[in-house]
Scaffold this motif. Structure first.
Motif, short mmCIF file in Angstrom:
data_model
loop_
_atom_site.label_atom_id
_atom_site.label_comp_id
_atom_site.label_asym_id
_atom_site.label_seq_id
_atom_site.Cartn_x
_atom_site.Cartn_y
_atom_site.Cartn_z
N TYR A 161 43.25 -33.95 -42.29
CA TYR A 161 42.88 -32.53 -42.42
C TYR A 161 42.63 -32.15 -43.87
CZ TYR A 161 44.61 -32.10 -37.64
OH TYR A 161 44.81 -32.24 -36.29
N TYR A 213 37.58 -31.15 -39.59
CA TYR A 213 39.05 -31.07 -39.67
C TYR A 213 39.52 -30.18 -40.82
CZ TYR A 213 38.60 -34.91 -36.39
OH TYR A 213 38.27 -35.68 -35.31
N VAL A 270 41.40 -22.49 -37.79
CA VAL A 270 40.92 -23.87 -37.67
C VAL A 270 39.45 -23.89 -37.29
CG1 VAL A 270 43.21 -24.68 -36.96
CG2 VAL A 270 41.52 -24.13 -35.21
#
Ligand SMILES: Cc1ncc(COP(=O)(O)O)c(C=O)c1O
Length: 402
Positions: free
Chosen positions: A211, A237, A260
């Motif tokens: 991430y 990500y 996200v």
């Protein structure tokens, strides 16, 4: 017989740089009077919240007679608050987000802890570029991770080769903080794209997502027409973490969030984990009051605060020029990170303290030889420090003969 865990003993020692300065500030203020200590050590916004926040608070107070008005809600936050946040972030991140892509928490710090808790396996590695916001190390340890640093270049932009060398099958998160605390550097879009390319390749190679956590509470403070690139469209990500602490001057109210990329596979599972983490870490839910304040203030112009910080940056740069200290002009945030003469940050800090000026050693941010100064203080305090900075820098140079 120790009453505390050994890790906390180490953490208390390591975390002592800023705390020592905080204690010293209190002592000096008691000794010489508040107005005679020029304290640039703390990143606590000094501007009052904008009028819309004050009005929302009064409004809320008038409506507290409803049952459960200050009660618990869903662990991610009120549905109306998530919707409003998703709408705002869709504009900012140039990608369509819905309420299921965002979660509210107790500040950016709470959101980051919830995210780390959700994705780190024991011994997983979290990387950050030097210099970095010192708390990342503690947030990593909180969840059994291992914090690793990556050298940056002279101009404080990431060194891609160093990053590639640092990546291992254990790497889970790379933290990006732009506008940066402590340097004020903003990463250009090209840099984010290159980081995304490296992380995408490494994720593929190691068989699980790495991430990119973009910690961006200072996004609104970008000077000289500089823009802070939106990260969510650039990397599958990517995770945005931020808050309203600095933007609306409500740091103590603890309202922050994570968002996200909607393209992450198993996004529902990831969000469920973050929401569960919000609960089990003991935040339970984001603050009620903060959500009302956020909703009222979203979309409000912060131009007035921006202009004040921009002016302070200018005054501070002139003061450091006058003192002959080298620094990179901050592109954003409200910090400046000058080099100490001869690379001796302890000496510069001591000479400044003799002038009743407080700053923090770069060691607290993983980089000795520099000091961090925060200009979230009144203009008059900054202006008053001019001669003291010059005398302190001259003294440090003469003692070191540099
Ligand atoms: C770079 C950075 N990230 C995160 C935080 C935490 O902010 P919050 O008050 O939203 O938890 C700070 C606070 O100073 C910060 O400077």
């Amino acid at each position: 017989m120790s009453v505390i865990a050994s890790m906390m003993k180490e953490n208390i020692e390591q975390g002592s740089l800023i705390r020592q300065m905080f204690d010293l500030g209190i002592k000096l203020k008691q000794q010489y009077g508040e107005e005679n200590v020029l304290d640039f050590s703390l990143g606590n916004p000094d501007l009052p919240p904008p009028p819309v926040v004050r009005e929302a608070m009064a409004d809320l107070a008038r409506n507290l007679n409803r049952p459960g008005s200050l009660g618990y809600m869903q662990n991610a936050g009120f549905s109306w608050a998530l919707e409003a946040l998703a709408e705002e972030l869709s504009k900012e991140q140039q990608i369509k987000l819905t309420k299921s892509d965002v979660m509210l928490s107790c500040g950016a710090a709470g959101a980051m802890n919830a995210f780390f808790h959700s994705v780190l396996e024991p011994e997983d590695e979290v990387l950050a570029f030097v210099p970095f916001f010192g708390e990342y190390k503690f947030y990593t340890q909180n969840h059994g991770g291992v914090f690793k640093t990556v050298a940056a270049k002279e101009n404080f932009l990431p060194d891609f080769e160093e990053l590639e060398n640092a990546l291992t099958p254990k790497t889970r998160i790379v933290v990006v903080n732009s506008p940066n605390n402590p340097t004020g550097i903003i990463y250009p879009e090209e840099t984010i794209k290159k980081l995304a390319e490296i992380l995408a390749k490494a994720s593929e190679k190691f068989g699980r997502p790495i991430y990119m956590v973009s910690d961006e509470p200072y996004r609104y403070l970008a000077y000289d027409g500089c823009t802070v690139p939106a990260v969510l469209p650039l990397y599958k990500y990517a995770v945005v973490i931020s808050s309203f602490s600095k933007k609306f001057g409500i740091a103590g109210e603890r309202i922050g969030y994570l968002a996200v990329s909607p393209e992450i596979e198993d996004k529902e599972l990831l969000m469920s984990a973050c929401i569960m983490s919000n609960r089990v870490l003991g935040f339970v839910n984001p603050p009620v009051v903060g959500q009302y304040l956020m909703k009222a203030a979203l979309g409000t112009s912060v131009q007035e605060a921006f202009d004040i910080y921009a002016k302070r940056r200018q005054i501070f740069c002139e003061i450091l020029d006058n003192a002959g200290l080298e620094y990179q002009k901050p592109m954003g945030a409200f910090y400046i990170f000058p080099k100490a003469p001869g690379g001796d940050d302890n000496l510069l800090i001591t000479c400044l303290q003799e002038e009743k000026i407080l700053g923090v050693s770069g060691k607290g941010f993983g980089l000795a030889g520099y000091i961090r100064l925060c200009y979230a203080v009144e203009d008059t305090v900054i202006a008053k420090s001019r001669d003291g900075f010059k005398r302190a820098a001259d003294k440090a140079r003469s003692l070191l003969k540099v």
